[in-house]
Design a protein around this motif. Structure first.
Motif, short mmCIF file in Angstrom:
data_model
loop_
_atom_site.label_atom_id
_atom_site.label_comp_id
_atom_site.label_asym_id
_atom_site.label_seq_id
_atom_site.Cartn_x
_atom_site.Cartn_y
_atom_site.Cartn_z
N UNK A 60 0.86 -1.18 0.00
CA UNK A 60 0.00 0.00 0.00
C UNK A 60 0.90 1.24 0.00
N UNK A 61 0.31 2.40 -0.07
CA UNK A 61 1.02 3.67 0.03
C UNK A 61 0.94 4.16 1.47
N UNK A 62 2.07 4.72 2.00
CA UNK A 62 2.15 5.16 3.38
C UNK A 62 2.74 6.58 3.38
N UNK A 63 2.21 7.41 4.27
CA UNK A 63 2.63 8.81 4.37
C UNK A 63 3.77 8.91 5.40
N UNK A 64 4.76 9.74 5.09
CA UNK A 64 5.88 9.89 6.04
C UNK A 64 6.17 11.36 6.28
N UNK A 65 6.74 11.64 7.48
CA UNK A 65 7.31 12.95 7.82
C UNK A 65 8.70 12.74 8.35
N UNK A 66 9.61 13.65 7.97
CA UNK A 66 11.01 13.56 8.42
C UNK A 66 11.44 14.93 8.89
N UNK A 67 11.95 15.01 10.15
CA UNK A 67 12.48 16.25 10.72
C UNK A 67 13.93 16.00 11.11
N UNK A 68 14.85 16.82 10.57
CA UNK A 68 16.28 16.62 10.81
C UNK A 68 16.86 17.83 11.51
N UNK A 69 17.63 17.56 12.57
CA UNK A 69 18.31 18.60 13.36
C UNK A 69 17.34 19.71 13.77
N UNK A 70 16.19 19.26 14.36
CA UNK A 70 15.20 20.19 14.92
C UNK A 70 14.75 21.24 13.90
N UNK A 71 14.41 20.75 12.74
CA UNK A 71 13.80 21.62 11.74
C UNK A 71 14.75 22.18 10.71
N UNK A 72 16.04 21.85 10.77
CA UNK A 72 16.93 22.35 9.73
C UNK A 72 16.50 21.86 8.36
N UNK A 73 16.07 20.61 8.31
CA UNK A 73 15.50 20.07 7.09
C UNK A 73 14.25 19.28 7.46
N UNK A 74 13.19 19.45 6.63
CA UNK A 74 11.95 18.72 6.83
C UNK A 74 11.49 18.16 5.50
N UNK A 75 10.99 16.93 5.56
CA UNK A 75 10.50 16.26 4.35
C UNK A 75 9.15 15.61 4.64
N UNK A 76 8.28 15.60 3.65
CA UNK A 76 7.02 14.87 3.70
C UNK A 76 6.82 14.18 2.35
N UNK A 77 6.16 13.01 2.38
CA UNK A 77 5.93 12.34 1.11
C UNK A 77 5.25 11.00 1.32
N UNK A 78 5.23 10.21 0.26
CA UNK A 78 4.58 8.90 0.26
C UNK A 78 5.61 7.86 -0.15
N UNK A 79 5.66 6.77 0.60
CA UNK A 79 6.46 5.62 0.24
C UNK A 79 5.53 4.43 0.05
N UNK A 80 5.81 3.61 -0.95
CA UNK A 80 4.92 2.51 -1.31
C UNK A 80 5.61 1.19 -1.03
N UNK A 81 4.87 0.30 -0.34
CA UNK A 81 5.34 -1.07 -0.14
C UNK A 81 4.78 -1.92 -1.27
N UNK A 82 5.69 -2.61 -1.97
CA UNK A 82 5.31 -3.50 -3.07
C UNK A 82 5.61 -4.93 -2.66
#
Length: 623
Positions: A600-622
Motif C-alpha cells: 500500500x502507500x504510506x505517508x511519512x514525515x522527516x524532521x532533521x536537526x530540529x527543523x533544519x531540514x523537513x521532508x514529507x511524502x509517500x512511500x509505497x510497499x510492493x
C-alpha cells in the motif's frame, strides 16, 4: 801255483753281498713283492734273515737258502716300516752284509668333496660341509691354516685332509663369507651455515655401523650453503650397503643491529652504524631506498641487508637527522611612527638563514604606534630556532596620525553549519590605541561572497553606549558610540554571523573585515574567513519490496548520517503511526510490531536537526 792259491783264499775270505735293490713302496690291499739276491762263494751256504725292524701285517720274508729270498704278500696295514735284512754265511755269521730300508705302505685313496663354500655373514662361525668316498671318514679341516671355522666376512683357503689309518685323501677350496646387506637411511638433512664443515648423518640397520660419506662425490664435507647429494656407504668388515640423501646447508641467521640513528644536521652525509653477529659481515644499507647516506634533516627509513652468500638477515629502523639549532638576534626593536612599516632587523648564526617574522601574529610589519609582540622563527630545512621580542613604535609629534590597532583576531576560520543560530565572529580580539582611551565606532563587513537575504550580522551586546545598524544591501554592521577599548572588544565578541540558506550551494566560504575608529583615526583592517558546512539533501526512495530476496528489502536513506537529530514517522491511510525512528540508522523492513504490512502507500514525515531540514511524502510497499 802259489799266486792262484792266494787268489782263492781272498775269494773265500769275502763276505756275501746284497745285489738287489729294495722295493720301498707298496699299497694297502695290493700285492707287494721284493726279490732278494745276494753274491758270495757258492761253496759256503748263505742265509737271509731280518735282524731289525718290523714287517707290516700281510708281508712275510722267505729265504730260499741259495742266497736269494723274497719279501711278499698283501699289506694289511699302512704306514712306514723300518726293515733291516742281513745275508750271512750259515757257518760264520760274521761274514755278512746288511741292507736296511723303510717300506712305505700307502693308504687307500679316498675322495674328499667340499660343500657350502659361499655364504653370508650372520655373526656365527661358518664351517664347510665335507663328504668322503668312502663315506664317514674323519677329516681334518683348516681355514687359512687354522682349525677354527671363521665368522667374519672374507675369503679363506680351506684344506680338508682325511684323518684315517687306512685312507688318505684331501681337497682344497676357497670359502667365501660375503658381507651381509645393511640398510642405510640418509633422507634430507637441513643445517644452517656456521662457517664450519657440515657433516651428514645416517642410521643403519643393524644399528651403529661405521659409515663413510661423500658430498657430490667428494669425501670433504661442505661448508657453504647449497644442496649436496649425499651418499653414505657402510664401512664395516662384515656388512655392506649404502644410502643416498640430500644435505641442505641453508643461510645462517645473522643478527643486524642499527645504532647512531639519532643525530643532528652538520652539512655532511651521516650514516647509521651497523653491526652484525657474527661480526664483520657485508651489509647493504639504504636510506629511503637510496644507497646514499642523507645529509639533510629529516626522517629516513634505514634498511640494512646482509649480502654475504652464506648468511641472511636484515634490520630496519628510522634515522632522524634533527635540525641544527641556529641563533637569532632581533635588532631595531624601538622605532618612531612616521607612517611607514617598521620591520625589525634579524641576523642569524649561521648567516643568511630564512626567518619568518610576525608582529602580533601578522606577517606585515606594523605602521602604527604601539607595542607588538615579535616572533621570529627560522624556516629552513636543516636549521631550527626562534626568538621573540617587543617592537615599540612610539607616537609622532602632537597632532600626528595615530591609528588604533586591532590585534589577536583569530587566524583560523569561523566554522558555521547551515541552519545554526548566529555564531560570534571573535572571542579574542584586542584593540590598542596609544593616543586615545576611547573608541567611537567599529565596522564589520562581509567583504567576500556576501549574498543579501542569506548572510546576516547581528549585534547581541548590552552596552548602553554602543548602538548597532546592519546595512543589508552592503553586508555591513556598524557599531557606534564612544566607549572604552575594552567595551568595544566585548561588543565585537557579541557580533553574531548567521546564514539562512539551506541546501546545496557552491558558495561555502565568506570573509569578514573589521576596522575600529577613535576620535581621529581608523585602524587598518583585520580579516577572518568563514567556512560554511553545507548539510546535504536527504535521498529518499519512494518504494521498496520487502520480500527477502536481498534487493530493495528496506526503506533506506542516503546522507542521513550527516544529521545529528533525526525524527522519522510513517502513517497508514487511516492515520495510524506504523513506524518511527529517532536514530541515524533507520532502515524500515515494512513491518509493524513484527507483522508484515500489506502492499500500500504510506505517508511519512522527516524532521532533521530540529527543523533544519523537513521532508514529507509517500512511500509505497510492493509485494
Amino acid at each position: 801255483m802259489i799266486g792262484s792259491l792266494a787268489l782263492s783264499f781272498r775269494t773265500l775270505a769275502q763276505s756275501p753281498k746284497f745285489t738287489s735293490i729294495p722295493v720301498e713302496e707298496g699299497a694297502l690291499g695290493e700285492h707287494y713283492e721284493y726279490n732278494i739276491t745276494t753274491d758270495g762263494w757258492w761253496f759256503f751256504a748263505r742265509e737271509i734273515v731280518m735282524t731289525d725292524g718290523e714287517l707290516p701285517d700281510g708281508i712275510e720274508l722267505e729265504d730260499f737258502g741259495n742266497g736269494t729270498g723274497k719279501l711278499s704278500g698283501t699289506p694289511e696295514e699302512a704306514g712306514s716300516f723300518f726293515i733291516e735284512l742281513t745275508v750271512r754265511r750259515v757257518s760264520n755269521h760274521s761274514q755278512n752284509d746288511v741292507q736296511s730300508f723303510t717300506l712305505t705302505i700307502d693308504k687307500y685313496e679316498a675322495s674328499v668333496t667340499l660343500h657350502d663354500l659361499n655364504t653370508t655373514y650372520d655373526g656365527d662361525a661358518h664351517e664347510v660341509k665335507v663328504t668322503t668316498s668312502p663315506e664317514g671318514l674323519d677329516v681334518e679341516i683348516t681355514y687359512n691354516e687354522s682349525s677354527a671355522a671363521p665368522t667374519d666376512a672374507g675369503s679363506y683357503h680351506v684344506e680338508a685332509t682325511v684323518d684315517d689309518d687306512n685312507y688318505a685323501g684331501s681337497a682344497t677350496g676357497t670359502l667365501v663369507i660375503n658381507k651381509a646387506p645393511a640398510d642405510v637411511t640418509v633422507g634430507t638433512i637441513r643445517k644452517s651455515y656456521n662457517g664450519n664443515p657440515q657433516h651428514a648423518t645416517a642410521t643403519t640397520t643393524p644399528a651403529g655401523l661405521d659409515l663413510s660419506f661423500t658430498y657430490n662425490g667428494s669425501s670433504e664435507p661442505p661448508t657453504n650453503i647449497g644442496s649436496y647429494n649425499v651418499k653414505a656407504t657402510v664401512n664395516d668388515k662384515n656388512y655392506t650397503g649404502s644410502g643416498t640423501g640430500t644435505l641442505i646447508i641453508e643461510e645462517g641467521a645473522a643478527n643486524v643491529t642499527l645504532s647512531a640513528l639519532n643525530t643532528i644536521y652538520n652539512g655532511s652525509q651521516q650514516s647509521a652504524k651497523v653491526t652484525t653477529s657474527p661480526p664483520g659481515l657485508s651489509v647493504d644499507v639504504t636510506y629511503n631506498g637510496s644507497p646514499s647516506a642523507p645529509i639533510d634533516a629529516g626522517s629516513y627509513t634505514v634498511k640494512a641487508t646482509i649480502t654475504e652468500p652464506n648468511y641472511s638477515g636484515s634490520a630496519t629502523g628510522t634515522m632522524v637527522i634533527s635540525k641544527a639549532t641556529a641563533s637569532i638576534a632581533l635588532n631595531n626593536l624601538t622605532a618612531t611612527y612616521d607612517g611607514n612599516p617598521k620591520a625589525v632587523a634579524v641576523t642569524t648564526t649561521p648567516d643568511g638563514l630564512n626567518v619568518e617574522v610576525t608582529y602580533n601574529g601578522i606577517s606585515a610589519p606594523p605602521v602604527d604606534p604601539g607595542e607588538y609582540t615579535v616572533e621570529a622563527v627560522i624556516r629552513e630545512a636543516n636549521y631550527k630556532g626562534q626568538t621573540s621580542g617587543k617592537l615599540t613604535i612610539k607616537g609622532g609629534e602632537p597632532g600626528g596620525d595615530n591609528r588604533p590597532v586591532i590585534t589577536n583576531l583569530e587566524k583560523h576560520a569561523l566554522f558555521y553549519d547551515q541552519g545554526d543560530a548566529g555564531r560570534p565572529i571573535t572571542e579574542s580580539v584586542i584593540i590598542n590605541d596609544f593616543d586615545d582611551t576611547h573608541i567611537y565606532s567599529a565596522t564589520i563587513v562581509i567583504d567576500k561572497n556576501y549574498i543579501d537575504g542569506e548572510d546576516r550580522l547581528e549585534y547581541n551586546g548590552s552596552s548602553e553606549q554602543i548602538t548597532a545598524e546592519f546595512i543589508a544591501s552592503e553586508g555591513t554592521l556598524v557599531l557606534s558610540g564612544m566607549d572604552t577599548r575594552s567595551n568595544y572588544e566585548v561588543a565585537l565578541a557579541n557580533v553574531l554571523y548567521s546564514n539562512s540558506f539551506m541546501g546545496e550551494t557552491q558558495v561555502t566560504q565568506k570573509r569578514l573585515k573589521l576596522t575600529v575608529s577613535d576620535s581621529v583615526n581608523t585602524s587598518l583592517p583585520a580579516h577572518r574567513d568563514i567556512n560554511i558546512y553545507v548539510l546535504p539533501e536527504l535521498n529518499i526512495v519512494n518504494a521498496f519490496t520487502p520480500n527477502g530476496d536481498g534487493v530493495n528489502d528496506h526503506w533506506n536513506f542516503v546522507n542521513l548520517e550527516a544529521y545529528t537529530i533525526v525524527a522519522i514517522s510513517v502513517y497508514n491511510k487511516h492515520g495510524q503511526k506504523v513506524y518511527s525512528c529517532i536514530d541515524r540508522d533507520c532502515a524500515w523492513d515494512g513491518t509493524h510490531r513484527g507483522k508484515e504490512l500489506p502492499a500500500d502507500a504510506y505517508f511519512y514525515t522527516i524532521d532533521l536537526d530540529n527543523g533544519k531540514r523537513k521532508y514529507e511524502g509517500v512511500v509505497t510497499i510492493l509485494r
